[in-house]
Design a protein around this motif. Sequence first.
Motif, PDB file in Angstrom:
ATOM      1  N   SER A 141       0.832  -1.211   0.000  1.00 17.69           N
ATOM      2  CA  SER A 141       0.000   0.000   0.000  1.00 17.69           C
ATOM      3  C   SER A 141       0.866   1.260   0.000  1.00 17.69           C
ATOM      4  CB  SER A 141      -0.914  -0.017   1.226  1.00 17.69           C
ATOM      5  OG  SER A 141      -1.680   1.157   1.287  1.00 17.69           O
ATOM      6  N   GLU A 142       1.915   1.265   0.801  1.00 19.06           N
ATOM      7  CA  GLU A 142       2.822   2.418   0.839  1.00 19.06           C
ATOM      8  C   GLU A 142       3.530   2.599  -0.497  1.00 19.06           C
ATOM      9  OE1 GLU A 142       5.366   1.675   4.169  1.00 19.06           O
ATOM     10  OE2 GLU A 142       3.834   2.241   5.631  1.00 19.06           O
ATOM     11  N   ALA A 143       3.959   1.495  -1.113  1.00 18.73           N
ATOM     12  CA  ALA A 143       4.630   1.585  -2.418  1.00 18.73           C
ATOM     13  C   ALA A 143       3.670   2.107  -3.478  1.00 18.73           C
ATOM     14  CB  ALA A 143       5.166   0.216  -2.815  1.00 18.73           C
ATOM     15  N   TRP A 144       2.404   1.691  -3.442  1.00 17.45           N
ATOM     16  CA  TRP A 144       1.414   2.161  -4.417  1.00 17.45           C
ATOM     17  C   TRP A 144       1.165   3.658  -4.249  1.00 17.45           C
ATOM     18  CZ3 TRP A 144      -0.398   1.071  -8.889  1.00 17.45           C
ATOM     19  CH2 TRP A 144      -1.576   1.647  -9.341  1.00 17.45           C
ATOM     20  N   GLU A 145       1.027   4.106  -3.012  1.00 16.23           N
ATOM     21  CA  GLU A 145       0.813   5.537  -2.754  1.00 16.23           C
ATOM     22  C   GLU A 145       2.015   6.359  -3.220  1.00 16.23           C
ATOM     23  OE1 GLU A 145      -1.953   7.103  -1.836  1.00 16.23           O
ATOM     24  OE2 GLU A 145      -2.908   5.118  -1.863  1.00 16.23           O
ATOM     25  N   LYS A 146       3.223   5.847  -2.984  1.00 15.60           N
ATOM     26  CA  LYS A 146       4.422   6.554  -3.419  1.00 15.60           C
ATOM     27  C   LYS A 146       4.493   6.611  -4.946  1.00 15.60           C
ATOM     28  CE  LYS A 146       9.222   7.127  -2.454  1.00 15.60           C
ATOM     29  NZ  LYS A 146      10.110   7.207  -1.335  1.00 15.60           N
ATOM     30  N   ALA A 147       4.096   5.514  -5.625  1.00 14.40           N
ATOM     31  CA  ALA A 147       4.090   5.498  -7.085  1.00 14.40           C
ATOM     32  C   ALA A 147       3.076   6.504  -7.630  1.00 14.40           C
ATOM     33  CB  ALA A 147       3.769   4.097  -7.598  1.00 14.40           C
ATOM     34  N   LYS A 148       1.895   6.580  -7.008  1.00 19.10           N
ATOM     35  CA  LYS A 148       0.881   7.556  -7.456  1.00 19.10           C
ATOM     36  C   LYS A 148       1.373   8.985  -7.228  1.00 19.10           C
ATOM     37  CE  LYS A 148      -2.926   6.423  -5.344  1.00 19.10           C
ATOM     38  NZ  LYS A 148      -4.249   6.006  -4.850  1.00 19.10           N
ATOM     39  N   GLU A 149       2.048   9.228  -6.108  1.00 19.32           N
ATOM     40  CA  GLU A 149       2.581  10.559  -5.820  1.00 19.32           C
ATOM     41  C   GLU A 149       3.667  10.943  -6.836  1.00 19.32           C
ATOM     42  OE1 GLU A 149       5.416  12.524  -2.437  1.00 19.32           O
ATOM     43  OE2 GLU A 149       3.912  11.070  -1.773  1.00 19.32           O
ATOM     44  N   THR A 150       4.538   9.998  -7.172  1.00 22.60           N
ATOM     45  CA  THR A 150       5.582  10.234  -8.164  1.00 22.60           C
ATOM     46  C   THR A 150       4.965  10.515  -9.531  1.00 22.60           C
ATOM     47  OG1 THR A 150       7.070   8.796  -6.938  1.00 22.60           O
ATOM     48  CG2 THR A 150       7.666   9.271  -9.208  1.00 22.60           C
ATOM     49  N   ASP A 151       3.909   9.788  -9.880  1.00 17.76           N
ATOM     50  CA  ASP A 151       3.237  10.020 -11.152  1.00 17.76           C
ATOM     51  C   ASP A 151       2.590  11.409 -11.189  1.00 17.76           C
ATOM     52  OD1 ASP A 151       2.203   9.277 -13.761  1.00 17.76           O
ATOM     53  OD2 ASP A 151       0.243   9.193 -12.764  1.00 17.76           O
ATOM     54  N   ILE A 156       4.325  10.665 -15.265  1.00 20.50           N
ATOM     55  CA  ILE A 156       4.973   9.519 -15.919  1.00 20.50           C
ATOM     56  C   ILE A 156       4.012   8.801 -16.860  1.00 20.50           C
ATOM     57  CG2 ILE A 156       6.038   7.258 -15.493  1.00 20.50           C
ATOM     58  CD1 ILE A 156       7.195   8.489 -12.915  1.00 20.50           C
ATOM     59  N   LEU A 157       2.767   8.572 -16.434  1.00 21.86           N
ATOM     60  CA  LEU A 157       1.808   7.868 -17.291  1.00 21.86           C
ATOM     61  C   LEU A 157       1.495   8.648 -18.566  1.00 21.86           C
ATOM     62  CD1 LEU A 157      -0.713   6.325 -14.733  1.00 21.86           C
ATOM     63  CD2 LEU A 157       1.006   5.150 -16.091  1.00 21.86           C
ATOM     64  N   VAL A 158       1.326   9.958 -18.455  1.00 24.25           N
ATOM     65  CA  VAL A 158       1.024  10.776 -19.634  1.00 24.25           C
ATOM     66  C   VAL A 158       2.199  10.742 -20.604  1.00 24.25           C
ATOM     67  CG1 VAL A 158       0.541  13.141 -20.408  1.00 24.25           C
ATOM     68  CG2 VAL A 158      -0.544  12.261 -18.339  1.00 24.25           C
ATOM     69  N   LYS A 159       3.422  10.878 -20.091  1.00 28.38           N
ATOM     70  CA  LYS A 159       4.608  10.848 -20.947  1.00 28.38           C
ATOM     71  C   LYS A 159       4.790   9.473 -21.602  1.00 28.38           C
ATOM     72  CE  LYS A 159       7.071  14.370 -18.313  1.00 28.38           C
ATOM     73  NZ  LYS A 159       8.191  14.625 -17.391  1.00 28.38           N
ATOM     74  N   THR A 160       4.486   8.404 -20.882  1.00 32.96           N
ATOM     75  CA  THR A 160       4.617   7.058 -21.419  1.00 32.96           C
ATOM     76  C   THR A 160       3.594   6.824 -22.536  1.00 32.96           C
ATOM     77  OG1 THR A 160       5.370   6.260 -19.280  1.00 32.96           O
ATOM     78  CG2 THR A 160       4.622   4.594 -20.845  1.00 32.96           C
ATOM     79  N   LYS A 161       2.343   7.261 -22.343  1.00 37.00           N
ATOM     80  CA  LYS A 161       1.313   7.141 -23.366  1.00 37.00           C
ATOM     81  C   LYS A 161       1.713   7.932 -24.614  1.00 37.00           C
ATOM     82  CE  LYS A 161      -2.742   6.475 -20.438  1.00 37.00           C
ATOM     83  NZ  LYS A 161      -3.981   7.073 -19.978  1.00 37.00           N
ATOM     84  N   ALA A 162       2.226   9.150 -24.439  1.00 37.09           N
ATOM     85  CA  ALA A 162       2.621   9.988 -25.582  1.00 37.09           C
ATOM     86  C   ALA A 162       3.782   9.342 -26.328  1.00 37.09           C
ATOM     87  CB  ALA A 162       3.008  11.375 -25.092  1.00 37.09           C
TER      88      ALA A 162
END
Length: 165
Positions: A141-151, A156-162
């Motif tokens: 759960s902590e790793a998921w929250e940190k990944a969402k905060e980093t995104d 990151i997701l928008v840049k990866t899709k582009a």
Amino acid sequence: MVERTHSFVEADSPVMVPAPPIYEESSNDPLISAVPVMESLQLDGVPIVPIFDPDDEEDDEAHHENLTLGAGVAGGVLGLLIGGPILSILTGFGIAYATKQQGAAGDAARAVGQLALEAKQKAQEVDRKHNLVQKGQIAASEAWEKAKETDRKHSILVKTKAFFV
């Protein structure tokens, strides 16, 4: 005559063989007198206690179902490691089916199932002692929250899709 050149038992080690069951002699019924009295089995003076009651059909059936399930899961995991998801399904169902067969294949499949049940029991014991499942859930759960905060911070997701589109 064939001469044995090696043995699984060392020459100096004692061979452990359980004593034959002691039969109840007080009964006049020949069927009952031929039934071993489980409480009276002993090995070197120590009573042998069965894990489950062999006379209880429901307990025996539940144990066999657990062996079948354990063997199927172990076979599935082994198949996944060796050959991927298709082999996983085939080996899982194949070993589960083999537990219901007589002979060496059935004995081996039941042994795999028993090993899987013992591994499950040991894992549950370790989890009760160290609370690993809850700690793992918290860490994930902590790793998921940190990944969402980093995104959110770096998109990151928008840049990866582009990049891929």
